[in-house]
Design a protein around this motif. Sequence first.
Motif, PDB file in Angstrom:
ATOM      1  N   HIS A  84      64.238  58.051  44.469  1.00 52.37           N
ATOM      2  CA  HIS A  84      64.876  56.745  44.620  1.00 52.37           C
ATOM      3  C   HIS A  84      63.549  55.507  44.206  1.00 52.37           C
ATOM      4  CE1 HIS A  84      67.597  53.693  45.162  1.00 52.37           C
ATOM      5  NE2 HIS A  84      67.126  53.199  46.159  1.00 52.37           N
ATOM      6  N   VAL A  85      62.689  55.709  44.932  1.00 54.43           N
ATOM      7  CA  VAL A  85      61.562  54.719  44.672  1.00 54.43           C
ATOM      8  C   VAL A  85      61.209  54.907  43.258  1.00 54.43           C
ATOM      9  CG1 VAL A  85      59.138  54.198  45.237  1.00 54.43           C
ATOM     10  CG2 VAL A  85      60.565  54.633  46.934  1.00 54.43           C
ATOM     11  N   ALA A  86      61.086  56.127  42.670  1.00 57.19           N
ATOM     12  CA  ALA A  86      60.558  56.222  41.327  1.00 57.19           C
ATOM     13  C   ALA A  86      61.856  55.702  40.364  1.00 57.19           C
ATOM     14  CB  ALA A  86      60.342  57.760  40.837  1.00 57.19           C
ATOM     15  N   GLU A  87      62.940  56.045  40.699  1.00 63.14           N
ATOM     16  CA  GLU A  87      64.109  55.301  39.845  1.00 63.14           C
ATOM     17  C   GLU A  87      63.908  53.911  39.584  1.00 63.14           C
ATOM     18  OE1 GLU A  87      68.701  56.118  40.040  1.00 63.14           O
ATOM     19  OE2 GLU A  87      68.014  55.405  42.009  1.00 63.14           O
ATOM     20  N   GLY A  88      63.632  53.138  40.760  1.00 62.63           N
ATOM     21  CA  GLY A  88      63.599  51.453  40.865  1.00 62.63           C
ATOM     22  C   GLY A  88      62.301  51.250  40.266  1.00 62.63           C
TER      23      GLY A  88
END
Length: 192
Positions: A84-88
Amino acid sequence: MKLASFTVAGRASYGAVQGDGVVDLAQRTSYPTLLSALTANAICELKQAAAAAQSDYLLSQVQLSTPLPDADNFFCIGRNYKGHVAEGNLKLPDFPSTFLRNKRSLVAHGASLVRPSVSLDFDFEGELALVIGKGGRHIRTEDALSHVAAYSCLMDGSIRDYQFKHCLSVGKNFFSTGSFGPWLVTADEVGD
């Protein structure tokens, strides 16, 4: 064991989900709510009461509530999933951020979510909810999981423009923007 809070015939209760039925544990124990039973560390007592009983209702006969409708606090950890961190396009923090959700922001399984009229930027995050049964302070890392009574699903609905432009807590706490449940699964059935 699966534990659900529900309403039937206008009466709030909780019980053990067994197949397509539910055993009404509020009628069989001295604990008026599921939260009071968890706080008293009474999971073994709940299991014994459920094992000795047949279902009182079909799940289709009850209206599910959030698993802990009388809980005061929902502490959330932000940026704890690497994907999720990478997605954002965000950085993984040295220490995960924390925020609170209020209970009015969560609905029960099957209930409708409400996108606030002030935004079209309504997004979702699937979460694992850890339900703390045994309280404490200054808990050692190696003892932390012994305080987890159960797990559940939580859909952390977020109003992204408010979350990023105004305040994380505001973006996470609009009325009926997240869901919790359908029930809790006790920690002994989940494992590590």
